[in-house]
Design a protein around this motif. Structure first.
Motif: not given
Length: 692
Positions: A336-340, A353-359
């Motif tokens: 998920g990523r937010l652009d402002w 800003g955001g976060a990445w999760y991978r499995v």
């Protein structure tokens, strides 16, 4: 200590700047009309959807590029090497079939096979496994609307902190495909054939796109037959301006024989011959893959945009080499990523800003290779990898033209491994082990932007690359003592475009600790590389090119000169084993140029060349070099009034015998040197495309 700038003046005199498609546009409130050529028509290689991507990329205070699908329509581009050929700083060279060595700024420089050190994705969904290992054979260039390249730390938008950065392909949809339908057929040397068809459109709030590709080729070398099938479906639902949900499903199957590497003498004298072991044991790769993505783009407010996705991928690999490698992997994740965009204390600003999760889970088995079939099982293991990246970057315009940039990523990588003892197989054992890595990689930059859109930038970025399972080489005692690769990279550059001229020049220097280097254990048998942490090393270079439209009335048509140049200076710095030796594999100089003439009647002619004017080291001990080469090519094409276009793509016109790339060895005086991949001989490919 060697200084990059001793070589910079001579290099810059060679008109080194990036191609037109790697440039940027203004980021202010002005409307981006794309590049305008002298006739007043829009540049056909820069449609609005790509121009918008360039506008977004221009926020980055560093080297970035975008390659449009239109730039591939008049030539044969079956793999990622052909897509990225005109992006300076990217070393993408075909070995055979769809196998491409991909390195950006020396990333994964010693990797004998596969991919490491660059994040390769489509719509942000990685082709890499969760531990960073990957392949690019799954990439179909015809199923990408455009391709983005983020070099080094400029890939922060994807959350990563790899030395090489990221390459991201963007899938067409019913709103961006540009045509309601199109078909294309390519054919040529070595019984090459490729068919592609796509259809897309919009109905009310819904849009849809589907594209399929099928290809086959016997290959220039013996033992190099191959075939590929790809399909992509993209269905979207709009909920208003900048609000949509989208489902993308992709499937691929690739079968490719492997001819193998040769000695330098054989590569230059009998290049079509395969390696003996490859024929005897029917070396090949068979991939099957399914990728599913559910994504959204949602305007939360006039100044805040959210983009996110969840995905799952499945891949099956049947790979007879020194043994039969049987792997099945499942990867899933979310980002998920937010652009402002707005103001801070009355100053223009933007941030993301955001976060990445991978499995990822991978079941790995090996069997005795009996002429390409499975014999006795010799290994059974399970690999589990997890990766988490939390990232952010912001720009603050302290004046109308100068922005301060700051950001960073916090990352964590987990490696869990199980090995199982097999009855009657003495080389197997029971083992459960694991290792975790954690880091913070900051980034600082400065960006100047003129009223015309020209930019100058500088930045410094930390990068981290934790080793993948192949580098950790588990033994009965656990993982090998391999540390994460770390680097600080400083970068500066200028870029811009006018109606006739586009330029992009970047200079960088990366100082690395614990660089992950590889050498081939047994090239004759295809046994994979061993990994070691080097002492201090340096990667520095110049990435540049020039795209110049000139003499628009000479001979009644328009002329364009496109040049790209990459200078790579990679070396050890006081290593206990190799002193200050140069690192092998990437040529010091790589220059490409194309001179194209377009006639108003719709036809064009475009001679081009690729050259590495100096030799390249093969071993870390610096005792053997691969010779430089120059290859001359010719492109021809004609667009008819009904929208049908034809092209001829003739390569290596003078049948130059050369080495396209090779694998590294420790010391060529004592190690086997059957590590060279011959470049392809003279070939001719033709294509016809119709769009509606």
């Amino acid at each position: 200590m060697r200084l990059l700038f001793s070589a910079a003046p001579a290099a810059l005199l060679c008109v080194l700047a990036s191609p037109a498609f790697s440039q940027t546009a203004p980021t202010g409130p002005a409307v981006d009309l794309g590049e305008v050529i002298v006739t007043g028509a829009r540049n056909p290689e820069d449609p609005p959807v790509v121009a918008e991507a360039r506008r977004r990329l221009s926020r980055t205070p560093g080297a970035v590029a975008a390659v449009s699908a239109e730039s591939l329509e008049s030539r044969y581009a079956p793999n990622l090497a052909d897509v990225l050929r005109d992006v300076p700083g990217v070393y993408a060279q075909k070995k055979w079939g769809g196998d491409v060595r991909l390195s950006i700024r020396g990333s994964g420089i010693g990797n004998a096979n596969h991919l490491r050190g660059v994040f390769v994705s489509q719509d942000g969904i990685p082709f890499n496994e969760a531990d960073g290992f990957g392949d690019v054979q799954m990439v179909d260039p015809l199923l990408a609307r455009f391709t983005e390249v983020y070099k080094g730390g400029n890939a922060l938008r994807f959350g990563g902190s790899l030395l090489g950065g990221a390459v991201n392909l963007v899938t067409p949809n019913g709103r961006t495909s540009g045509e309601a339908a199109s078909v294309r057929a390519d054919f040529g040397s070595w019984r090459t054939g490729r068919l592609h068809a796509e259809v897309g459109g919009v109905r009310g709030d819904w849009d849809a796109f589907i594209g399929v590709t099928g290809a086959t080729a016997e290959g220039w070398r013996q033992q190099s037959d191959g075939q590929q099938q790809y399909i992509t479906a993209n269905i979207g639902r709009s909920f208003g301006e900048d609000r949509e949900a989208r489902l993308i499903v992709q499937g691929a199957y690739i079968h490719q024989e492997i001819p193998g590497a040769l000695t330098l003498a054989h590569a230059l004298s009998t290049p079509v011959m395969p390696a003996t072991a490859n024929v005897a044991n029917a070396y090949q790769r068979d991939y099957a893959s399914i990728r599913t993505t559910l994504s959204t783009r949602w305007r939360l407010s006039p100044d805040l945009l959210f983009e996110g996705a969840v995905y799952g991928t499945w891949k099956d690999l049947d790979h007879p080499i020194f043994q039969v490698i049987d792997q099945q992997s499942r990867n899933y994740g979310a980002f998920g990523r937010l652009d402002w965009e707005g103001q801070v204390f009355g100053l223009r600003a933007d941030a993301f800003g955001g976060a990445w999760y991978r499995v990822g889970d991978l079941d790995a088995q090996q069997f005795v290779n009996v002429r390409g079939s499975r014999g006795t099982r010799t290994a059974n293991a399970r690999q589990n990898a997890k990766a988490l990246d939390v990232f952010a970057e912001g720009r603050l315009f302290v004046t109308d033209q100068v922005a301060l940039v700051a950001g960073g990523t916090w990352g964590r990588a987990e490696r869990d491994y199980q090995n199982f003892a097999l009855p009657g197989v003495s080389t197997t054992f029971n083992l459960t082990t694991g290792k975790d890595y954690e880091w913070f990689a900051p980034r600082l930059g400065l960006l100047w932007e003129g009223e015309s859109g020209a930019q100058a930038y500088a930045n410094i970025t930390r990068s981290i690359e934790p080793p993948n399972f192949g580098s950790l080489t588990p033994t009965i005692g656990g993982f090998a003592n391999i540390k994460a690769q770390e680097a600080w990279t400083g970068e500066a550059g200028v870029r811009g475009r006018t109606a006739r001229l586009s330029w992009d020049v970047a200079v960088y220097r990366a100082e690395l600790d614990n660089e992950l280097l590889n050498f081939v254990v047994n090239p004759a048998l295809g046994i994979p590389a061993a990994t070691f942490n080097a002492g201090p090393t340096v990667h520095q270079g110049i990435e540049a090119g020039l795209d110049w439209r000139f003499a628009q009335t000479l001979l009644g048509g328009g002329w364009r000169l496109r040049q790209t140049y990459t200078y790579s200076d990679f070396f050890f710095e006081g290593d206990k084993a190799y002193g200050d030796n140069d690192l092998p594999l990437v040529p010091p100089h790589l220059y490409r140029a194309e001179l194209r003439y377009d006639h108003p009647a719709g036809w064009f002619i475009a001679p081009s060349l690729e050259t590495t004017p100096s030799d390249t080291w093969v071993d870390y001990a610096n005792t053997l070099k691969a010779p430089g080469y120059t290859v001359v090519n010719l492109g021809l094409g004609w667009t008819l009034d009904n929208g049908t276009s034809l092209f001829v793509d003739a390569r290596n016109l003078f049948d130059k015998r050369y080495v396209s790339n090779f694998s590294a060895v420790t010391d060529a005086r004592v190690a086997s040197t059957a590590v060279f991949w011959p470049g392809e001989g003279t070939s001719v490919f033709m294509g016809v495309r119709m769009g509606w």
